[in-house]
Design an enzyme around this catalytic site. Structure first.
Site, mmCIF file in Angstrom:
data_model
loop_
_atom_site.group_PDB
_atom_site.id
_atom_site.type_symbol
_atom_site.label_atom_id
_atom_site.label_comp_id
_atom_site.label_asym_id
_atom_site.label_seq_id
_atom_site.Cartn_x
_atom_site.Cartn_y
_atom_site.Cartn_z
ATOM 1 N N CYS A 48 0.829 -1.210 0.000
ATOM 2 C CA CYS A 48 0.000 0.000 0.000
ATOM 3 C C CYS A 48 0.861 1.257 0.000
ATOM 4 O O CYS A 48 0.348 2.359 0.124
ATOM 5 C CB CYS A 48 -0.922 -0.006 1.211
ATOM 6 S SG CYS A 48 -0.054 0.286 2.746
ATOM 7 N N CYS A 51 4.877 1.466 3.776
ATOM 8 C CA CYS A 51 6.266 1.302 4.239
ATOM 9 C C CYS A 51 7.089 2.522 3.827
ATOM 10 O O CYS A 51 7.871 3.050 4.621
ATOM 11 C CB CYS A 51 6.879 0.033 3.650
ATOM 12 S SG CYS A 51 5.898 -1.452 3.890
ATOM 13 N N CYS A 151 4.404 -7.550 4.028
ATOM 14 C CA CYS A 151 4.030 -8.096 2.711
ATOM 15 C C CYS A 151 5.248 -8.702 2.028
ATOM 16 O O CYS A 151 5.195 -9.830 1.532
ATOM 17 C CB CYS A 151 3.447 -7.005 1.817
ATOM 18 S SG CYS A 151 2.034 -6.166 2.516
ATOM 19 N N CYS A 189 3.544 -3.553 9.511
ATOM 20 C CA CYS A 189 2.580 -3.149 8.480
ATOM 21 C C CYS A 189 2.002 -1.796 8.872
ATOM 22 O O CYS A 189 0.890 -1.711 9.315
ATOM 23 C CB CYS A 189 1.496 -4.220 8.345
ATOM 24 S SG CYS A 189 0.456 -4.057 6.895
ATOM 25 N N HIS A 238 3.945 -8.250 24.954
ATOM 26 C CA HIS A 238 3.172 -8.518 26.167
ATOM 27 C C HIS A 238 4.071 -8.575 27.410
ATOM 28 O O HIS A 238 3.751 -7.992 28.445
ATOM 29 C CB HIS A 238 2.430 -9.850 25.960
ATOM 30 C CG HIS A 238 1.691 -10.346 27.143
ATOM 31 N ND1 HIS A 238 0.507 -9.792 27.567
ATOM 32 C CD2 HIS A 238 1.961 -11.375 28.005
ATOM 33 C CE1 HIS A 238 0.066 -10.468 28.637
ATOM 34 N NE2 HIS A 238 0.938 -11.422 28.913
ATOM 35 N N CYS A 241 4.896 -5.038 28.376
ATOM 36 C CA CYS A 241 3.825 -4.040 28.256
ATOM 37 C C CYS A 241 3.538 -3.372 29.597
ATOM 38 O O CYS A 241 3.517 -4.030 30.641
ATOM 39 C CB CYS A 241 2.556 -4.738 27.756
ATOM 40 S SG CYS A 241 1.171 -3.617 27.588
ATOM 41 N N CYS A 262 -5.781 -3.729 31.030
ATOM 42 C CA CYS A 262 -5.191 -4.488 29.921
ATOM 43 C C CYS A 262 -6.169 -4.624 28.759
ATOM 44 O O CYS A 262 -7.367 -4.792 28.946
ATOM 45 C CB CYS A 262 -4.790 -5.863 30.443
ATOM 46 S SG CYS A 262 -4.480 -7.056 29.146
ATOM 47 N N CYS A 268 -6.196 -7.512 21.875
ATOM 48 C CA CYS A 268 -4.758 -7.264 21.799
ATOM 49 C C CYS A 268 -3.965 -8.550 21.519
ATOM 50 O O CYS A 268 -4.140 -9.555 22.197
ATOM 51 C CB CYS A 268 -4.267 -6.633 23.105
ATOM 52 S SG CYS A 268 -2.524 -6.182 22.993
ATOM 53 N N CYS A 277 7.970 -1.940 20.043
ATOM 54 C CA CYS A 277 7.027 -0.799 19.984
ATOM 55 C C CYS A 277 6.726 -0.226 21.363
ATOM 56 O O CYS A 277 6.521 0.980 21.502
ATOM 57 C CB CYS A 277 5.699 -1.234 19.363
ATOM 58 S SG CYS A 277 5.862 -1.868 17.700
ATOM 59 N N CYS A 289 0.325 1.640 19.385
ATOM 60 C CA CYS A 289 -0.979 1.015 19.148
ATOM 61 C C CYS A 289 -1.740 0.670 20.427
ATOM 62 O O CYS A 289 -2.937 0.925 20.542
ATOM 63 C CB CYS A 289 -0.792 -0.263 18.325
ATOM 64 S SG CYS A 289 0.197 -0.015 16.846
ATOM 65 N N CYS A 295 -2.613 -4.084 19.940
ATOM 66 C CA CYS A 295 -1.575 -4.563 19.018
ATOM 67 C C CYS A 295 -2.231 -5.595 18.097
ATOM 68 O O CYS A 295 -2.955 -6.476 18.556
ATOM 69 C CB CYS A 295 -0.442 -5.207 19.813
ATOM 70 S SG CYS A 295 0.762 -6.050 18.744
ATOM 71 N N CYS A 298 1.329 -7.032 13.859
ATOM 72 C CA CYS A 298 1.629 -6.790 12.446
ATOM 73 C C CYS A 298 3.025 -7.204 12.020
ATOM 74 O O CYS A 298 3.319 -7.234 10.833
ATOM 75 C CB CYS A 298 1.379 -5.325 12.089
ATOM 76 S SG CYS A 298 2.707 -4.210 12.593
HETATM 77 FE FE1 FSX Z 1 2.561 -4.058 3.149
HETATM 78 FE FE2 FSX Z 1 4.093 -1.708 2.426
HETATM 79 FE FE3 FSX Z 1 1.447 -3.132 5.129
HETATM 80 FE FE4 FSX Z 1 1.408 -1.325 3.445
HETATM 81 O O1 FSX Z 1 3.671 -1.172 0.796
HETATM 82 S S1 FSX Z 1 3.492 -4.008 5.066
HETATM 83 S S2 FSX Z 1 0.381 -3.343 3.166
HETATM 84 S S3 FSX Z 1 1.520 -0.974 5.609
HETATM 85 O O2 FSX Z 1 3.030 -0.504 3.161
HETATM 86 O O3 FSX Z 1 3.950 -3.501 2.029
HETATM 87 FE FE1 SF4 Z 2 -0.490 -7.952 26.915
HETATM 88 FE FE2 SF4 Z 2 -1.906 -6.416 25.255
HETATM 89 FE FE3 SF4 Z 2 -2.578 -6.604 27.836
HETATM 90 FE FE4 SF4 Z 2 -0.378 -5.304 27.082
HETATM 91 S S1 SF4 Z 2 -2.501 -4.717 26.619
HETATM 92 S S2 SF4 Z 2 -0.578 -6.743 28.786
HETATM 93 S S3 SF4 Z 2 0.300 -6.552 25.373
HETATM 94 S S4 SF4 Z 2 -2.620 -8.271 26.301
HETATM 95 FE FE1 SF4 Z 3 3.856 -2.779 17.033
HETATM 96 FE FE2 SF4 Z 3 1.735 -4.359 17.405
HETATM 97 FE FE3 SF4 Z 3 1.401 -1.885 16.511
HETATM 98 FE FE4 SF4 Z 3 2.512 -3.740 14.918
HETATM 99 S S1 SF4 Z 3 0.392 -3.740 15.682
HETATM 100 S S2 SF4 Z 3 3.212 -1.622 15.206
HETATM 101 S S3 SF4 Z 3 3.676 -4.966 16.426
HETATM 102 S S4 SF4 Z 3 2.202 -2.490 18.530
#
Ligand code: FSX
Ligand code: SF4
Ligand code: SF4
Length: 314
Positions: A48, A51, A151, A189, A238, A241, A262, A268, A277, A289, A295, A298
């Site tokens: 998309c 990245c 991806c 992602c 986790h 966290c 939580c 999550c 992160c 996130c 979370c 991703c």
């Molecule tokens: Fe993939 Fe890149 Fe997700 Fe997007 O293009 S990792 S769909 S955020 O940005 O490849």
């Molecule tokens: Fe685990 Fe998500 Fe709860 Fe944080 S918010 S303690 S990562 S389940």
């Molecule tokens: Fe980080 Fe989870 Fe957010 Fe991905 S979805 S950027 S692993 S906190």
């Protein structure tokens, strides 16, 4: 002053919560500047462009500094000024000249159905250049292939259920075609800009200090079993966290506006996700996130199918 592998790992894993990793690279960037400025080609398949957008968000060092001082970016479909024959010709000419020495960055998955014709990057002499053949051709002669985004690294969203184009990860496409160029995955992602720039600078530094082959060996040493650099992806979300004490006492938020408890019951996937992160945070360290939502896991090879449904406890 340069940054040794040990310094790098220490800085990334330990004592620097709240500190942008790219800030730490400034000394090594200056060092890199004096010595080794690799040619880099960035190609995009099924993705998309998130990245690339994430990379452009890099704050320290600014993306301008990275592009002007750290690497020579010879090809990037979204940000380069030229286009068409001129851009394509430049990429293939420089790749020939720099055979075995350039870095190939790949964003997006590679569709292999219909001989790759679901994703066409250009045309040469009236012949379509597919993502599939461009990936193979460019990867074959690269020093290293860096897959940015889930991806490219694992298939990600394009390879999710219903995958009519047969979207495939870059490592699989290379393995299926007998290409043995070293591969580094920087999933997410999208991936955090620090993860992309940090990995690049680490590789440049390692090559500069040890030579091409041994330097790439140093890079491979820091990868986990999913091909990710452990300084960024070696920690479970986790387990680190800030909500973990709430999880341990079964205090779960039922609505997103509850910032006390939580987020597990809201879906999550932190327990299945490995990245930093929780301490690096996003958008220049402003938020992440889990603070506002959950979370989604991703950065994991099973994203998105294994993490779905996103907003239900798994
Ligand atoms: Fe993939 Fe890149 Fe997700 Fe997007 O293009 S990792 S769909 S955020 O940005 O490849
Ligand atoms: Fe685990 Fe998500 Fe709860 Fe944080 S918010 S303690 S990562 S389940
Ligand atoms: Fe980080 Fe989870 Fe957010 Fe991905 S979805 S950027 S692993 S906190």
């Amino acid at each position: 002053m340069s940054l040794t592998r040990r310094d790098f790992v220490k800085l990334c894993t330990g004592t620097v919560a709240g500190f942008g990793v790219s800030q730490m690279f400034n000394p090594s960037i200056v060092h890199a500047l004096e010595k080794f400025v690799p040619h880099v080609f960035w190609i995009q398949g099924q993705g998309c462009t998130g990245c690339s957008v994430s990379l452009l968000n890099s704050v320290h060092p600014s993306i301008a500094k990275v592009l002007l001082d750290v690497i020579t970016l010879d090809f990037h479909p979204t940000i380069m000024g030229s286009e068409g024959e001129m851009a394509w010709g430049h990429m293939t000419d420089v790749a020939k000249e720099q055979k075995g020495k350039y870095i190939l960055i790949i964003e997006g998955a590679v569709p292999v159905a219909e001989n790759g014709h679901y994703c066409v990057l250009g045309e040469v002499d009236h012949k379509e250049q597919t993502m599939l053949e461009t990936t193979l051709e460019m990867a074959k002669n690269a020093a290293v292939v860096v897959n940015v985004g889930t991806c490219a690294a694992y298939g990600g969203i394009p390879a999710a259920a219903g995958n009519v184009t047969e979207a495939t990860s870059v490592p699989k496409v290379l393995a299926d075609n007998g290409i043995k160029t070293p591969v580094v995955n920087v999933p997410g992602c999208p991936p955090h800009p620090d993860w992309m720039i940090g990995t690049l600078v680490f590789a440049i530094n390692a090559i500069e200090e040890n030579g091409l082959e041994a330097g790439l060996g140093e890079v491979v040493k820091i990868l986990d079993s999913n091909g990710r650099p452990t300084p960024f992806f070696g920690q479970n979300i986790h387990d680190n966290c800030p909500y973990l004490p709430k999880f341990d006492e079964d205090s779960y938020a039922e609505v997103f506006t509850d910032k006390e408890n939580c987020r597990y019951e809201l879906g999550c996937k932190g327990p299945s996700a490995n990245s930093d992160c929780y301490k690096r945070k996003w958008n220049g360290g402003v938020n992440w996130c889990v603070e506002n939502a959950v979370c989604l896991g991703c950065v994991e090879p099973g994203f998105p199918d294994e993490m779905s449904p996103f907003y239900e406890a798994g």
